[in-house]
Scaffold this motif. Structure first.
Motif, short mmCIF file in Angstrom:
data_model
loop_
_atom_site.label_atom_id
_atom_site.label_comp_id
_atom_site.label_asym_id
_atom_site.label_seq_id
_atom_site.Cartn_x
_atom_site.Cartn_y
_atom_site.Cartn_z
N ARG A 1 4.96 4.70 5.43
CA ARG A 1 4.32 4.18 4.22
C ARG A 1 3.28 3.13 4.58
NH1 ARG A 1 3.98 -1.17 1.86
NH2 ARG A 1 3.84 -0.94 -0.39
N ASP A 2 3.61 2.23 5.51
CA ASP A 2 2.64 1.22 5.94
C ASP A 2 1.48 1.84 6.71
OD1 ASP A 2 3.98 -0.83 4.71
OD2 ASP A 2 4.92 -1.61 6.54
N GLY B 1 -0.98 3.11 4.54
CA GLY B 1 -1.77 2.02 3.97
C GLY B 1 -3.02 1.72 4.77
N ARG C 1 2.84 5.25 -2.67
CA ARG C 1 1.65 5.22 -1.81
C ARG C 1 0.81 6.48 -2.02
NH1 ARG C 1 -0.17 1.04 0.05
NH2 ARG C 1 1.17 0.51 1.80
N THR D 1 -1.36 6.35 -5.18
CA THR D 1 -2.51 5.46 -5.00
C THR D 1 -3.61 6.16 -4.21
OG1 THR D 1 -1.08 3.52 -5.06
CG2 THR D 1 -3.27 3.23 -4.12
N HIS E 1 2.43 1.50 -10.81
CA HIS E 1 1.58 2.38 -10.00
C HIS E 1 0.95 3.48 -10.83
CE1 HIS E 1 3.27 0.30 -6.53
NE2 HIS E 1 2.41 0.94 -5.76
#
Length: 393
Positions: A194-195, A198, A239, A242, A290
């Motif tokens: 997930r990061d 990003g 995520r 987005t 979100h």
């Protein structure tokens, strides 16, 4: 307290002029209208993340670079330098002894600072916490110890991404993945993915980020069970929505966004109230915030505001790290439908919830730039936000 560069629209104009490019030339290269670019630069329209990504491509810059980096005040620079050094020494644990209870207490403190968007306090404590967690992970060599180290790197990523320090953000997610791979940990792998997605988001590579998300969702679905699986799948879908909302092709973006929205809603059914685990939040409330943001990114401000009809209830109990971005998104949607007064009210609520985060949040600064430009006449609240943001009226 952090200091920041100009608001995104102002930064864009400076970058364009530094290259000697006309608005018409850049607009043509980015496949957007000259009218839109002109309105962005003069402060009549917000520079959205998707448009920033499109403009960044011909300029050879990432979305984060177009939005503008946020820097720290001079008294924080030494802490930032120490943090960079600790990240670099990932496989060089020091010789000092570290007790597990020390790590636990420090990690809880860092979590409170992160949830409260206290970025100044966080950058001061992270260098020591990262070095101590590194020592402990190498010494204990357990799933739990490596998971703690991964969590610390996730917080380093969070801090770096908020400031658009993308070199540090990229390195932090690489170290996070490395830490979690030392001992098998499917949940940790999902959160690390997930990061990592990003970093694609901040680079403006939304398609690449979606590939990372979908691959991680498949792994989480096969490697986890119960609420833990729902949590992992849920945060990955947040995520994903987005990223999808910012695709250039809005037809494809809507299709991908709806897929992730539906999957997140299914996962959220496992939770009555949102979980806050490993400094990530998932449940029905964060899913709703979100959805609002994604509808807005898809160019549907009325739909975004419809999703925000019960926003006070949605935000009840969520940390400032979720409240402030959501209020900023509401302000942006209200601007898009022509309600300047409501936009200023939402922006005020965003600043009151987490002033340090609002100050470094690119859309927080951009929305204020446009709100102040459109109001034409200053008022006490505009003056107060001008002082807080450092953006002159």
């Amino acid at each position: 307290m952090s200091t920041t560069e100009p608001a995104p629209g102002t930064n864009l104009a400076a970058l364009r002029k530094a290259r000697g490019w006309s608005q018409a030339y850049l607009a043509r290269k980015a496949s957007i209208s000259v009218s839109l670019l002109s309105k962005i630069e003069v402060g009549d329209r917000t520079l959205t993340p998707a448009v920033a990504a499109a403009l960044g491509k011909p300029l050879g810059l990432t979305m984060a670079e177009i939005l503008g980096r946020a820097s720290m005040e001079q008294d924080a620079e030494a802490h930032l330098s120490a943090l960079r050094s600790a990240v670099r020494d990932y496989d060089l644990p020091g010789g000092h002894a570290v007790h597990e209870d020390q790590i636990t207490a420090a990690l809880e403190c860092a979590g409170r600072l992160r949830d409260g968007a206290q970025v100044t306090g966080l950058v001061r404590m992270l260098p020591k916490l990262l070095r101590d967690a590194t020592v402990h992970a190498h010494a204990a060599n357990t799933v739990a110890a490596w998971a703690v180290l991964s969590d610390v790197y996730s917080t380093v990523y969070w801090l770096a991404a908020r400031h658009r320090w993308m070199d540090m953000a990229e390195l932090a997610v690489t170290r996070q993945r490395w830490a979690i791979e030392q001992q098998t940990n499917p949940l940790g792998s999902a959160l690390a993915a997930r990061d990592r997605a990003g970093t694609y988001l901040n680079d403006g590579d939304f398609e690449g980020g979606l590939v990372i998300v979908d691959r991680a969702i498949a792994a989480a679905q096969s490697g986890l069970a119960g609420q833990e699986r729902a949590f992992a799948v849920g945060v990955l879908n947040l995520r994903g929505m987005t990223l999808a909302g910012r695709l250039t092709d809005k037809v494809e973006g809507k299709r991908e966004a709806e897929r992730h929205i539906a999957s997140a809603a299914d996962a959220a059914e496992w939770f009555g109230r949102d979980w806050n685990r490993h400094h990530m939040i998932f449940g029905p409330q964060n899913t709703a915030t979100h959805v609002l943001a994604t509808r807005l990114d898809l160019g549907k401000p009325h739909e975004a505001l419809s999703a925000a009809e019960e926003i006070d209830a949605v935000l009840d109990g969520l940390p400032p790290t979720r409240i402030t971005p959501t209020r900023i998104n509401m302000a942006r949607a209200q601007l898009d439908v022509g309600d300047r007064d409501a936009a200023l009210e939402s922006l005020t609520l965003a600043w009151d919830a987490a002033p340090q985060m609002a100050r470094i949040h690119p859309m927080g600064r951009e929305v204020f730039r446009v709100v102040s430009s459109l109001h034409r006449r200053s008022n006490p609240e505009l003056l107060r936000l001008s002082r807080l943001s450092g953006i002159p009226l």
